[in-house]
Design an enzyme around this catalytic site. Structure first.
Site, PDB file in Angstrom:
ATOM      1  N   LEU A   1      -2.760  -6.223   1.936  1.00  0.00           N
ATOM      2  CA  LEU A   1      -3.265  -5.557   0.735  1.00  0.00           C
ATOM      3  C   LEU A   1      -2.147  -4.898  -0.071  1.00  0.00           C
ATOM      4  CD1 LEU A   1      -6.433  -3.795   2.228  1.00  0.00           C
ATOM      5  CD2 LEU A   1      -6.369  -5.865   0.809  1.00  0.00           C
TER       6      LEU A   1
ATOM      7  N   GLY B   1       4.294  -0.464   1.794  1.00  0.00           N
ATOM      8  CA  GLY B   1       4.882   0.840   1.528  1.00  0.00           C
ATOM      9  C   GLY B   1       6.219   1.008   2.210  1.00  0.00           C
ATOM     10  N   GLY B   2       6.679   2.248   2.278  1.00  0.00           N
ATOM     11  CA  GLY B   2       7.997   2.515   2.823  1.00  0.00           C
ATOM     12  C   GLY B   2       8.118   2.237   4.306  1.00  0.00           C
TER      13      GLY B   2
ATOM     14  N   LYS C   1      -3.108   0.376   8.091  1.00  0.00           N
ATOM     15  CA  LYS C   1      -1.689   0.550   7.764  1.00  0.00           C
ATOM     16  C   LYS C   1      -0.867   0.394   9.039  1.00  0.00           C
ATOM     17  CE  LYS C   1      -0.199   4.012   5.109  1.00  0.00           C
ATOM     18  NZ  LYS C   1       0.259   5.370   4.714  1.00  0.00           N
TER      19      LYS C   1
ATOM     20  N   ASP D   1       3.944  13.116  -3.286  1.00  0.00           N
ATOM     21  CA  ASP D   1       4.224  11.717  -3.612  1.00  0.00           C
ATOM     22  C   ASP D   1       3.067  11.098  -4.389  1.00  0.00           C
ATOM     23  OD1 ASP D   1       5.834   9.466  -3.685  1.00  0.00           O
ATOM     24  OD2 ASP D   1       5.072   8.663  -1.797  1.00  0.00           O
TER      25      ASP D   1
END
Length: 452
Positions: free
Chosen positions: A162, A165-166, A184, A281
């Site tokens: 999907l 990220g970092g 995640k 963030d």
């Protein structure tokens, strides 16, 4: 058992025993079953005319009337004392119940559920569908078997990705009973990786709000960590604005609704959590959209609590970081307000926060837009073409004014997120969660933007 409750029960028992002993003492004198032997005490004895006391058959004077009155007085006094004690005990028990009820209903100081059991129960109806899965409750979250996540993501197939990220990717997962979730996968390792994982899991276990993404569970597999969230079908605001569709699904009113939802989520973090939570963030990729374009803030790995002032390690995303945090490391809630202002500019103009103008030079959306935002003759020209000529001019001017205030270089000049929220509510239709009443939707009744 509560110590106070135990004392009250003991007092109540003592009172009842005392009442029983008193009644037992006088029962023979007043019981109809006492028999003929006590009958003389139940009837008044006639006074002799001479004033002398009539002797009994055994030669002993019986002062029945006086003795009966004395017994009556003692019995009445005992009953009154027992009644008063019983009423006091009942009132005491009611006071304890009221105190415990108030303590139970009082919200926790950190704005979240206090006990682990309460935290788990707030995961909502989605967790209720996990009954058939290999899950266990560990602490305040649901620990999900790693093999189950592998099967649900087709062994973390590329086709299920999907976003990224970092610290790893986010995968779409379909659980055994058809429940869709987002997983995640964090696998970069290192101290920062572990800290962000623990930080996000801790915060999202305690924070529950309609405009903050819900954490459903987690899993560990060696050095790899997994966080399981509710699935947001329309992805991120970034993918909607800057992806293949270029914002074509986002009308003016939907964009204002997204801004309003994000402001509500931030207001909860800043004003209703104790201590306050600074996201640190906030950006379009961390604002997720469900099937009806309801927006929810996600990714709390960098969030900090109780940081009203001070210096922290610089973290964030270029283009969204406030000047005072970037230059001096000073972080406050106003840093989140600055990032929100940048997101608002993205919604207005459809541009990325930082864009390359030459191979070696980049330009910030704030630097580029600021001179034009305050010029009413230029403002319509920088609006995203997808929504140009679709809103009232006065609404456009108001949103631009809010954005200008949010991106002020000086933090003290920026508004509180609560003020931003109240400015956006009148711009969103009632059916989308705002207060705007649209009486006539015909083009002739609206003051449309004109091309310049």
């Amino acid at each position: 058992m509560n110590p106070l409750l135990s004392v009250c029960v003991l007092l109540c028992s003592s009172c009842l025993l005392f009442s029983d002993s008193v009644l037992a003492r006088y029962a023979p004198l007043y019981s109809p079953a006492a028999g003929p032997a006590l009958a003389p005490l139940m009837w008044p004895v006639p006074r002799p005319s001479s004033g002398t006391v009539a002797p009994s058959s055994s030669g002993v004077a019986v002062t029945t009337e006086k003795h009966g009155r004395h017994l009556d007085t003692e019995l009445i006094l005992a009953i009154i004392l027992a009644s008063v004690a019983l009423v006091a005990i009942i009132l005491g028990l009611f006071g304890i119940w009221f105190y415990r009820r108030n303590n139970h209903l009082r919200p926790d100081s950190n704005g979240a559920q206090n006990s682990d059991g309460a935290k788990v129960s707030t995961f909502g109806p989605i967790l209720g569908k996990f009954n058939s899965m290999k899950t266990v409750k560990k602490g305040s979250v649901c620990a999900i078997d790693h093999a189950l996540l592998e099967a649900a993501t087709n062994n973390f197939s590329e086709s299920n990705v999907l976003g990224e990220g970092g610290f790893g990717r986010v995968y779409k997962a379909c659980m055994d009973d058809g429940v869709l979730v987002a997983v995640k996968k964090m696998e970069n390792g290192g101290e920062d990786f572990e800290r962000e994982f623990e930080n996000e899991m801790d915060l999202l276990c305690r924070i529950r709000h309609p405009n903050i993404v819900s954490l459903l569970g987690y899993s560990n597999d060696g050095q790899t960590r997994f966080l399981v969230y509710e699935l947001m079908q329309n992805g991120s605001l970034e993918s909607q604005l800057h992806g293949p569709s270029n914002g074509s699904a986002l009308t003016w009113h939907i964009r204002m609704k997204i801004a309003l939802d994000a402001a509500r989520g931030l207001e909860y973090l800043h004003e209703h959590c104790n201590p306050p939570v600074i996201h640190r963030d906030l950006k379009s990729s961390n604002i997720l959209l469900d099937s009806e374009f309801n927006a929810k803030i996600s990714d709390f790995g960098l969030a900090v609590t109780g940081q009203s002032k001070g210096s922290v390690k610089l973290s964030g995303t270029l283009g969204y970081v406030a000047p005072e945090y970037l230059l001096d490391g000073k972080l406050t809630e106003k840093s989140d307000v600055y990032a929100f202002g940048v997101v608002l500019l993205e919604l207005l103009m459809g541009r990325k926060p930082v864009e390359k103008i030459t191979p070696s030079q980049c330009q910030s959306i704030v630097t580029w837009a600021m001179p034009q935002l305050t010029d009413r003759s230029k403002l319509p020209n920088i609006v995203d073409p997808v929504i140009r000529n679709t809103m009232d001019l006065k609404h456009l001017y108001q949103v631009a004014a809010v954005a200008v205030l949010c991106i002020q270089p000086e933090p003290s000049y920026r508004p509180l997120i609560t003020d931003v929220l109240h400015s956006l509510i009148p711009l969103v239709p009632i059916e989308l969660g705002g207060a705007l009443r649209i009486l006539d939707t015909s083009p002739s009744s609206k003051n449309k933007l004109s091309s310049h």
